[in-house]
Design a protein around this motif. Structure first.
Motif, PDB file in Angstrom:
ATOM      1  N   LEU A  28     -12.605 -37.199  28.983  1.00  0.00           N
ATOM      2  CA  LEU A  28     -13.621 -37.599  29.956  1.00  0.00           C
ATOM      3  C   LEU A  28     -14.095 -36.405  30.776  1.00  0.00           C
ATOM      4  O   LEU A  28     -15.290 -36.245  31.038  1.00  0.00           O
ATOM      5  N   SER A  29     -13.157 -35.567  31.183  1.00  0.00           N
ATOM      6  CA  SER A  29     -13.521 -34.378  31.965  1.00  0.00           C
ATOM      7  C   SER A  29     -14.415 -33.451  31.150  1.00  0.00           C
ATOM      8  O   SER A  29     -15.419 -32.928  31.656  1.00  0.00           O
ATOM      9  N   ALA A  30     -14.048 -33.249  29.883  1.00  0.00           N
ATOM     10  CA  ALA A  30     -14.856 -32.386  29.017  1.00  0.00           C
ATOM     11  C   ALA A  30     -16.236 -32.991  28.782  1.00  0.00           C
ATOM     12  O   ALA A  30     -17.249 -32.277  28.774  1.00  0.00           O
ATOM     13  N   GLU A  31     -16.292 -34.303  28.589  1.00  0.00           N
ATOM     14  CA  GLU A  31     -17.586 -34.965  28.398  1.00  0.00           C
ATOM     15  C   GLU A  31     -18.455 -34.812  29.638  1.00  0.00           C
ATOM     16  O   GLU A  31     -19.674 -34.647  29.545  1.00  0.00           O
ATOM     17  N   PHE A  40     -13.487 -28.789  23.688  1.00  0.00           N
ATOM     18  CA  PHE A  40     -12.414 -29.382  24.483  1.00  0.00           C
ATOM     19  C   PHE A  40     -12.422 -30.910  24.345  1.00  0.00           C
ATOM     20  O   PHE A  40     -11.363 -31.543  24.257  1.00  0.00           O
ATOM     21  N   ALA A  41     -13.615 -31.505  24.328  1.00  0.00           N
ATOM     22  CA  ALA A  41     -13.710 -32.953  24.127  1.00  0.00           C
ATOM     23  C   ALA A  41     -13.189 -33.332  22.750  1.00  0.00           C
ATOM     24  O   ALA A  41     -12.531 -34.361  22.573  1.00  0.00           O
ATOM     25  N   TRP A  42     -13.486 -32.505  21.758  1.00  0.00           N
ATOM     26  CA  TRP A  42     -12.981 -32.731  20.403  1.00  0.00           C
ATOM     27  C   TRP A  42     -11.454 -32.720  20.390  1.00  0.00           C
ATOM     28  O   TRP A  42     -10.814 -33.623  19.858  1.00  0.00           O
ATOM     29  N   LEU A  43     -10.858 -31.705  20.987  1.00  0.00           N
ATOM     30  CA  LEU A  43      -9.401 -31.568  20.983  1.00  0.00           C
ATOM     31  C   LEU A  43      -8.707 -32.734  21.664  1.00  0.00           C
ATOM     32  O   LEU A  43      -7.578 -33.090  21.303  1.00  0.00           O
ATOM     33  N   ALA A  44      -9.349 -33.331  22.658  1.00  0.00           N
ATOM     34  CA  ALA A  44      -8.719 -34.403  23.424  1.00  0.00           C
ATOM     35  C   ALA A  44      -9.044 -35.792  22.891  1.00  0.00           C
ATOM     36  O   ALA A  44      -8.602 -36.791  23.456  1.00  0.00           O
ATOM     37  N   SER A  45      -9.785 -35.878  21.782  1.00  0.00           N
ATOM     38  CA  SER A  45     -10.195 -37.185  21.245  1.00  0.00           C
ATOM     39  C   SER A  45      -9.016 -37.931  20.635  1.00  0.00           C
ATOM     40  O   SER A  45      -8.093 -37.334  20.084  1.00  0.00           O
ATOM     41  N   ALA A  46      -9.077 -39.251  20.730  1.00  0.00           N
ATOM     42  CA  ALA A  46      -7.967 -40.093  20.278  1.00  0.00           C
ATOM     43  C   ALA A  46      -7.975 -40.336  18.776  1.00  0.00           C
ATOM     44  O   ALA A  46      -6.985 -40.787  18.211  1.00  0.00           O
ATOM     45  N   SER A  47      -9.090 -40.044  18.112  1.00  0.00           N
ATOM     46  CA  SER A  47      -9.194 -40.217  16.665  1.00  0.00           C
ATOM     47  C   SER A  47     -10.307 -39.311  16.154  1.00  0.00           C
ATOM     48  O   SER A  47     -11.144 -38.823  16.938  1.00  0.00           O
ATOM     49  N   LEU A  48     -10.350 -39.088  14.851  1.00  0.00           N
ATOM     50  CA  LEU A  48     -11.431 -38.300  14.275  1.00  0.00           C
ATOM     51  C   LEU A  48     -12.779 -38.998  14.452  1.00  0.00           C
ATOM     52  O   LEU A  48     -13.804 -38.338  14.609  1.00  0.00           O
ATOM     53  N   ARG A  49     -12.772 -40.319  14.425  1.00  0.00           N
ATOM     54  CA  ARG A  49     -14.036 -41.041  14.622  1.00  0.00           C
ATOM     55  C   ARG A  49     -14.573 -40.769  16.024  1.00  0.00           C
ATOM     56  O   ARG A  49     -15.759 -40.489  16.210  1.00  0.00           O
ATOM     57  N   GLU A  50     -13.689 -40.836  17.007  1.00  0.00           N
ATOM     58  CA  GLU A  50     -14.092 -40.568  18.381  1.00  0.00           C
ATOM     59  C   GLU A  50     -14.561 -39.120  18.516  1.00  0.00           C
ATOM     60  O   GLU A  50     -15.570 -38.836  19.163  1.00  0.00           O
ATOM     61  N   ALA A  51     -13.843 -38.192  17.876  1.00  0.00           N
ATOM     62  CA  ALA A  51     -14.226 -36.791  17.920  1.00  0.00           C
ATOM     63  C   ALA A  51     -15.601 -36.588  17.278  1.00  0.00           C
ATOM     64  O   ALA A  51     -16.444 -35.851  17.807  1.00  0.00           O
ATOM     65  N   GLY A  52     -15.830 -37.235  16.143  1.00  0.00           N
ATOM     66  CA  GLY A  52     -17.111 -37.120  15.464  1.00  0.00           C
ATOM     67  C   GLY A  52     -18.264 -37.622  16.308  1.00  0.00           C
ATOM     68  O   GLY A  52     -19.337 -37.021  16.346  1.00  0.00           O
ATOM     69  N   ARG A  53     -18.047 -38.726  16.993  1.00  0.00           N
ATOM     70  CA  ARG A  53     -19.102 -39.258  17.856  1.00  0.00           C
ATOM     71  C   ARG A  53     -19.422 -38.302  18.994  1.00  0.00           C
ATOM     72  O   ARG A  53     -20.578 -38.139  19.378  1.00  0.00           O
ATOM     73  N   ARG A  54     -18.391 -37.662  19.521  1.00  0.00           N
ATOM     74  CA  ARG A  54     -18.634 -36.685  20.592  1.00  0.00           C
ATOM     75  C   ARG A  54     -19.380 -35.463  20.056  1.00  0.00           C
ATOM     76  O   ARG A  54     -20.235 -34.909  20.736  1.00  0.00           O
ATOM     77  N   LEU A  55     -19.039 -35.049  18.849  1.00  0.00           N
ATOM     78  CA  LEU A  55     -19.738 -33.914  18.249  1.00  0.00           C
ATOM     79  C   LEU A  55     -21.213 -34.230  18.086  1.00  0.00           C
ATOM     80  O   LEU A  55     -22.087 -33.399  18.407  1.00  0.00           O
TER      81      LEU A  55
END
Length: 337
Positions: free
Chosen positions: A212-215, A85-100
């Motif tokens: 933020l909620s998913a994080e 869910f955090a991945w899907l809501a990320s503003a960019s692939l870089r942000e998604a990658g950092r969350r992963l």
């Protein structure tokens, strides 16, 4: 936390077997896994039966080199709990990658994802553990990562390069079609490169409030299940206590039932000091809060535990080079939110 896999991830292997008309329940049971547990999203599967299940699954398909790709085809981002869910809501692939990277231990504590920068591109690398390097399982990881990218960047996304540790095999043509590039077989690692321009492209699906909620859910999950993960526990304690102000190493150590010296030593083992962890967390949260557009600058300074807005502004200028209000306005097309 004992080395484990998220049950919903192992369910993908079960489903791929069942879709081939094989006795998926029997194969799971032979590996020491109750098939019913795979359907419980709150269950974690220990490493040994998980590895045995993969090995038994590969034997059941006669070592088909395409099996890992079949497993990945059944992935939905929500399979990955709050990480998805955090991945899907990320503003960019870089942000998604950092969350992963930050929360990958929810998916699996067997290996880690590392981010490594090179000239003009960034690599996402799966750090393999000795004794658990089944090629088909890593094919599934690699193909799943590309599917995740396409879920938010669009179906035309393709990596800049792909590295696979195993030799070229009969799945090479299918892999080339999947990735859109010729994989490098027999490489020293399992890794995918993404051009920085693609990595930083704003995604229309980004939603900072949902991210933020998913994080928050992911952070709570890790703090609850990964008792040995000092970073997860310290991050969670900081998030809870930051708005109260006056957060210190002593306060967090007491919250975690540790001495200050033990806290600092265990953070150092992970490459952090208390100060660097606090700084990185404040920076991450500042960008997220500003993207939501729902908090004033004063409110964000409070949420991050700064005593006054001037202190927050100085810190944000150090992180980004501009004032927080300027950075926020740029996210909304120059119009203040």
């Amino acid at each position: 936390m004992q080395d484990t896999w998220l049950s919903s991830v192992m369910l993908l292997v079960h489903t791929a077997l069942a879709d081939r008309g094989l006795d998926a329940d029997g194969i799971a049971a032979s590996a020491g896994i109750d098939p019913a547990l795979l359907r419980d999203p709150n269950t974690r599967i220990p490493l040994v039966p998980a590895a045995q299940f993969w090995e038994a699954a590969v034997r059941a398909v006669d070592g088909d080199p395409c099996f890992g790709l079949d497993v990945a085809e059944r992935l939905n981002p929500t399979t990955l709990h709050a990480v998805g869910f955090a991945w899907l809501a990320s503003a960019s692939l870089r942000e998604a990658g950092r969350r992963l990277v930050r929360y990958f231990r929810i998916v699996s504590s067997v290996d880690e994802v590392e981010i490594r920068a090179e000239a003009g591109r960034t690599w996402l690398v799966f750090n393999t553990e000795d004794g658990f390097t089944l090629p088909r399982s890593y094919d599934a990881r690699m193909a799943s990562l590309v599917r995740l990218c396409r879920a938010i960047a669009g179906p035309d996304f393709k990596p800049a390069a792909v590295r696979l540790r195993h030799p070229r095999n009969a799945a090479a043509d299918r892999m080339r079609a999947l990735y859109g590039v010729e994989p490098e077989f027999g490489a020293s690692e399992y890794a995918i490169a993404i051009d920085d321009e693609e990595l930083d492209r704003p995604l229309p699906s980004g939603n900072a409030e949902l991210a933020l909620s998913a994080e928050n859910i992911a952070s709570e999950y890790l703090a609850r299940h990964a008792k040995d993960d000092i970073l997860a526990r310290a991050r969670r304690a900081l998030i809870e206590l930051l708005p109260s102000g006056g957060v210190s190493r002593g306060v967090i150590a007491q919250k975690l039932l540790l001495s200050e010296r033990t806290l600092q030593r265990r953070l150092a083992d992970q490459g952090f000091t208390f100060a660097s962890l606090l700084e990185s967390l404040r920076q991450e949260l500042a960008y997220d809060y500003l993207r939501t557009g729902t908090h004033s600058i004063n409110e964000i300074a409070y949420l991050l535990g700064f005593a006054e807005i001037a202190s927050f502004t100085r810190a944000f200028r150090r992180w980004s080079g501009v004032a927080p209000s300027t950075w926020r306005d740029a996210q909304f097309g120059g119009v203040a939110a």
